[in-house]
Write an enzyme that holds these catalytic residues in place. Structure first.
Site, PDB file in Angstrom:
ATOM      1  CB  CYS A 162      -0.995   0.112   1.149  1.00  0.00           C
ATOM      2  SG  CYS A 162      -2.165  -1.172   1.092  1.00  0.00           S
ATOM      3  NE  ARG A 187       4.750   1.691   0.101  1.00  0.00           N
ATOM      4  CZ  ARG A 187       5.384   1.427   0.836  1.00  0.00           C
ATOM      5  NH1 ARG A 187       6.659   1.446   0.730  1.00  0.00           N
ATOM      6  NH2 ARG A 187       4.995   1.010   1.967  1.00  0.00           N
ATOM      7  CD1 TRP A 215      -0.043  -6.610  -2.887  1.00  0.00           C
ATOM      8  CD2 TRP A 215      -0.615  -6.761  -0.778  1.00  0.00           C
ATOM      9  NE1 TRP A 215       0.309  -7.790  -2.701  1.00  0.00           N
ATOM     10  CE2 TRP A 215       0.155  -7.993  -1.290  1.00  0.00           C
ATOM     11  CE3 TRP A 215      -0.638  -6.820   0.627  1.00  0.00           C
ATOM     12  CZ2 TRP A 215       0.226  -9.195  -0.431  1.00  0.00           C
ATOM     13  CZ3 TRP A 215      -0.663  -7.957   1.521  1.00  0.00           C
ATOM     14  CH2 TRP A 215       0.010  -9.193   1.010  1.00  0.00           C
ATOM     15  CG  ASN A 222       1.213   0.720   4.470  1.00  0.00           C
ATOM     16  OD1 ASN A 222       0.851  -0.400   4.141  1.00  0.00           O
ATOM     17  ND2 ASN A 222       2.723   1.200   4.574  1.00  0.00           N
ATOM     18  N   GLY A 223      -1.097  -0.993   6.285  1.00  0.00           N
ATOM     19  CA  GLY A 223      -0.954  -1.465   7.484  1.00  0.00           C
ATOM     20  C   GLY A 223      -2.068  -2.265   7.830  1.00  0.00           C
ATOM     21  CD  GLU A 236      16.711 -13.849  -6.342  1.00  0.00           C
ATOM     22  OE1 GLU A 236      16.084 -14.345  -5.352  1.00  0.00           O
ATOM     23  OE2 GLU A 236      16.492 -12.928  -6.912  1.00  0.00           O
ATOM     24  CE  LYS A 239      13.632 -12.428  -8.154  1.00  0.00           C
ATOM     25  NZ  LYS A 239      14.004 -11.443  -7.171  1.00  0.00           N
ATOM     26  CD  GLU A 252       9.354 -12.328  -7.046  1.00  0.00           C
ATOM     27  OE1 GLU A 252       8.920 -11.304  -6.465  1.00  0.00           O
ATOM     28  OE2 GLU A 252      10.545 -12.473  -7.224  1.00  0.00           O
ATOM     29  CG  HIS A 262      18.475 -37.622  -1.995  1.00  0.00           C
ATOM     30  ND1 HIS A 262      18.966 -38.911  -1.722  1.00  0.00           N
ATOM     31  CD2 HIS A 262      19.274 -36.882  -2.181  1.00  0.00           C
ATOM     32  CE1 HIS A 262      20.113 -38.907  -1.483  1.00  0.00           C
ATOM     33  NE2 HIS A 262      20.747 -37.825  -1.836  1.00  0.00           N
ATOM     34  CE  LYS A 305      11.412  -3.355  -4.666  1.00  0.00           C
ATOM     35  NZ  LYS A 305      12.261  -4.713  -5.315  1.00  0.00           N
TER      36      LYS A 305
HETATM   37  C1  F6R Z   1      11.534 -11.303  -4.706  1.00  0.00           C
HETATM   38  C2  F6R Z   1      11.495 -10.033  -3.638  1.00  0.00           C
HETATM   39  C3  F6R Z   1      10.880 -10.353  -2.302  1.00  0.00           C
HETATM   40  C4  F6R Z   1      11.857  -9.716  -1.215  1.00  0.00           C
HETATM   41  C5  F6R Z   1      11.101  -9.828   0.296  1.00  0.00           C
HETATM   42  C6  F6R Z   1      11.901  -9.243   1.407  1.00  0.00           C
HETATM   43  O1  F6R Z   1      11.890 -10.605  -5.841  1.00  0.00           O
HETATM   44  O2  F6R Z   1      11.686  -8.739  -3.957  1.00  0.00           O
HETATM   45  O3  F6R Z   1      10.980 -11.819  -2.003  1.00  0.00           O
HETATM   46  O4  F6R Z   1      13.200  -9.836  -1.231  1.00  0.00           O
HETATM   47  O5  F6R Z   1       9.682  -9.564   0.342  1.00  0.00           O
HETATM   48  O6  F6R Z   1      11.907  -7.882   1.039  1.00  0.00           O
HETATM   49  P1  F6R Z   1      12.776  -7.005   1.684  1.00  0.00           P
HETATM   50  O7  F6R Z   1      14.292  -7.461   1.139  1.00  0.00           O
HETATM   51  O8  F6R Z   1      12.752  -5.587   1.336  1.00  0.00           O
HETATM   52  O9  F6R Z   1      12.808  -7.373   3.456  1.00  0.00           O
END
Ligand code: F6R
Length: 603
Positions: free
Chosen positions: A2, A27, A75, A101-102, A480, A484, A487, A503, A598
């Protein structure tokens, strides 16, 4: 998670608030809305709907006579992404509008208490305007009413209220970020700096419990019951750092920014000839010497950066290092918690799970440190020390350049700790630091091969599933790489420790499941090569990111330049480009993947 914006000043509020929402859309993009206070009558008008900010812009009038307003991009947490649940939320009289927000944890009991009010949404937020309405009805002044209401709310939240007849914005911060931007022709308020970075770089970060009253020509800040002068800071990011700069997507731009981001990360911190690192940390060397364990806590991509770092710490700094998903963390620090250093790895510095974990560690008596990209973020206020990764603003929801800068920063920290613990020789440290210096150039070499990666991504884009494999430092990069891809392309992808395939997961391998492997320094590549043979024997096409002189049994080979233990980090750039081009081929909304946001400020 948000985004809140607000503006009051000499200019038209509408374009400024909508511009802020566009900048904050990373956000959340389930719905968007604004509320404006009419310059002549003071009456509020609200425009809000489900969908993205573009759709709100199309639905808004081109002009409104207003110099004061608030905005929100959502969000969803409480209630689905409908028009009704979009913010701002108003009271029964339409004289109070609130963006939030929250999460308000006690909203159900408050809603029961407000049973004479008419609620129009399923959100937790809507209790706020109704509570303010009740207090205003008793004749209370708006600022006092908002402060009293905020005292009744439980949970982590930030909100901003616009009240008919009151010439300004009233904002409250409690565990969710809020920042004020001081521009020449007005004052901005937002969840994050990118909202107004094109207007000003002079900011005031609100702290927990702060109430800010922003009027035409003044900011009044209540902190701990007192009125204080708002402390200002200057943001060093350039305004265009938060724009797309000719790329179709922020993610693509940010992948390409990695060499520059890494130069910033290491700038002024390397003393290669002495094998030393300059970091502004208050931890005494004796303390580092007596550490029994370093615990890293993080989520998602930051967790994978933590996995990479734990291996570096154990190899180079001779200290036991554990990594825990922040949402799974509980402190276990032996008899003497002070001999534990807990490191929160968090790009945003606002991730609720990570904040909860670092608080748990601090309460238990551990020393705490944050590795973060965000100056003034909540985590930096709660830890003993902060190290900034200096990657610049990252807008794409999928983290890219911040992963690289996190790992590079953690490598710096590893050398710093290893040297102070006398576990790392100057010459070994010099090698690692020289590798760090060469890292931006090595990543640039990978970026220069993008058309080859795009061709491979297009060829395999329609596969059933994608497996990423690697050992040791190649393992976090495999996790990772898979994250990616899933996502942003919505394809099924899994990261495995290469030795684990046999396994169980090998049962899933067919000629329609490409296997992407990391073969480099720090990845026990010869063993992984055996695993590659095993999957190829089952028909799987193999794409290898390799720094080996000879790589056999692969269908596609991508060359990783020689940078020692940082080679897996360079290989990761191939996986970023691969994910990006698979998603682009499928026409996915790369910067705004469904269901994600984000900064995840709820647990
Ligand atoms: C994936 C991604 C998330 C963040 C996670 C932690 O591409 O961006 O998995 O890494 O939400 O976010 P931060 O680093 O802001 O604590």
């Amino acid at each position: 998670m948000c985004g809140i914006t607000g503006y009051i000043g000499e200019q038209e509020a509408l374009p400024r608030i909508l511009g802020g929402l566009e900048n904050l859309e990373y956000r959340g993009y389930d719905s968007a809305g604004i509320a404006l206070s009419d310059t002549t009558t003071g009456k509020l008008s609200v425009y809000k709907q489900s969908g993205e900010v573009d759709e709100l812009i199309a639905a808004c009038p081109e002009q409104r006579p207003s110099r004061c307003g608030i905005g929100h991009t959502r969000w969803s947490t409480h209630g689905p992404p409908t028009d009704e649940n979009a913010h701002p939320h108003t009271d029964c009289t339409d004289q109070v509008a609130v963006v939030h927000n929250g999460i308000i944890e006690n909203y159900e009991s408050l809603r029961t208490e407000l049973n004479e009010h008419t609620f129009t949404s399923e959100t937790d937020t809507e209790v706020i305007p109704h509570l303010i309405e009740d207090r205003l009805a008793t004749g209370e002044e708006p600022v006092a009413a908002v402060r009293a209401v905020s005292d009744r709310l439980e949970g982590s939240f930030a909100f901003c209220a616009l009240i008919e007849g009151f010439p300004g914005l009233i904002a409250v911060r409690n565990d969710s970020p809020l920042v004020i931007g001081h521009a020449e022709d007005g004052t901005f308020l937002a969840s994050a700096v990118p909202a107004f970075l094109d207007q000003t770089r002079s900011v005031t970060y609100l702290e927990d419990g702060d109430v800010a009253v922003v009027s035409d020509d003044d900011v009044t800040l209540y902190r701990g019951g007192e009125v204080i002068d708002p402390p200002t800071e200057t943001i060093e990011w350039e305004a265009d750092a938060a724009e797309k700069g000719g790329y179709d997507h922020y993610m693509h731009k940010e992948i390409h920014e990695q060499p520059q981001a890494l130069r910033q990360t290491i700038s002024g911190r390397l003393d290669i000839s002495a094998g030393n690192v300059a970091l502004d940390l208050s931890i005494p060397s004796e303390h580092l010497n007596s550490l029994e364990e370093i615990q890293l806590v993080a989520c998602g991509t930051s967790y994978y950066a933590g996995l990479y770092a734990a291996r570096l710490l154990e190899t180079l700094a001779d200290v036991r290092a554990s990594v825990t998903l922040a949402s799974e963390y509980s402190f276990n620090g032996g008899r003497d918690p002070w001999r534990t250093l807990t490191i929160a790895v968090t790009q945003s510095g606002e991730t609720a799970d990570t904040l909860a974990a670092i608080r748990t560690a601090a309460q238990a008596g551990a020393r705490t440190l944050a590795v973060t990209n965000t100056l003034g973020s909540t985590v930096t206020r709660e830890v003993d020390d902060s190290v900034f990764i200096r990657a610049g603003p990252e807008i794409g929801v999928a983290a890219t350049k911040t992963f690289a800068s996190q790992v590079a920063t953690l490598a710096l920290l590893t050398v710093y700790i290893g040297r102070r613990r006398n576990a790392l020789s100057a010459s070994r440290a010099s090698t690692v630091l020289a590798n760090l210096r060469e890292l931006p150039g090595a990543i640039q070499q990978v970026l220069d091969t993008e058309t080859d990666v795009e061709a491979i991504a297009t060829e395999y884009a329609d596969s059933d599933s994608f497996f990423f494999i690697g050992r040791d430092l190649g393992y976090p990069v495999s996790l990772e790489g898979a994250l990616k891809l899933k996502e942003i392309s919505y394809d099924h992808a899994e990261g495995f420790a290469a030795g684990e395939l046999k396994h169980g997961p090998l049962a899933l391998v067919t000629d329609r499941t490409p296997v992407l492997a990391v073969l480099s320094d720090g990845t026990r590549a010869s063993k992984t090569q055996n695993n590659i043979k095993e999957v190829q024997a089952r028909g799987a096409p193999v794409i290898a990111a390799s720094s080996l002189e000879e790589t056999t049994h692969v269908n596609e080979q991508l060359t990783v330049p020689d940078v020692g233990l940082l080679e897996p980090l360079v290989a990761n750039v191939y996986w970023q480009l691969f994910a990006y081009h698979v998603a682009a081929h499928k026409g996915r909304p790369i910067d705004k993947p469904r269901n994600l946001a984000k900064s995840v400020t709820v647990e």
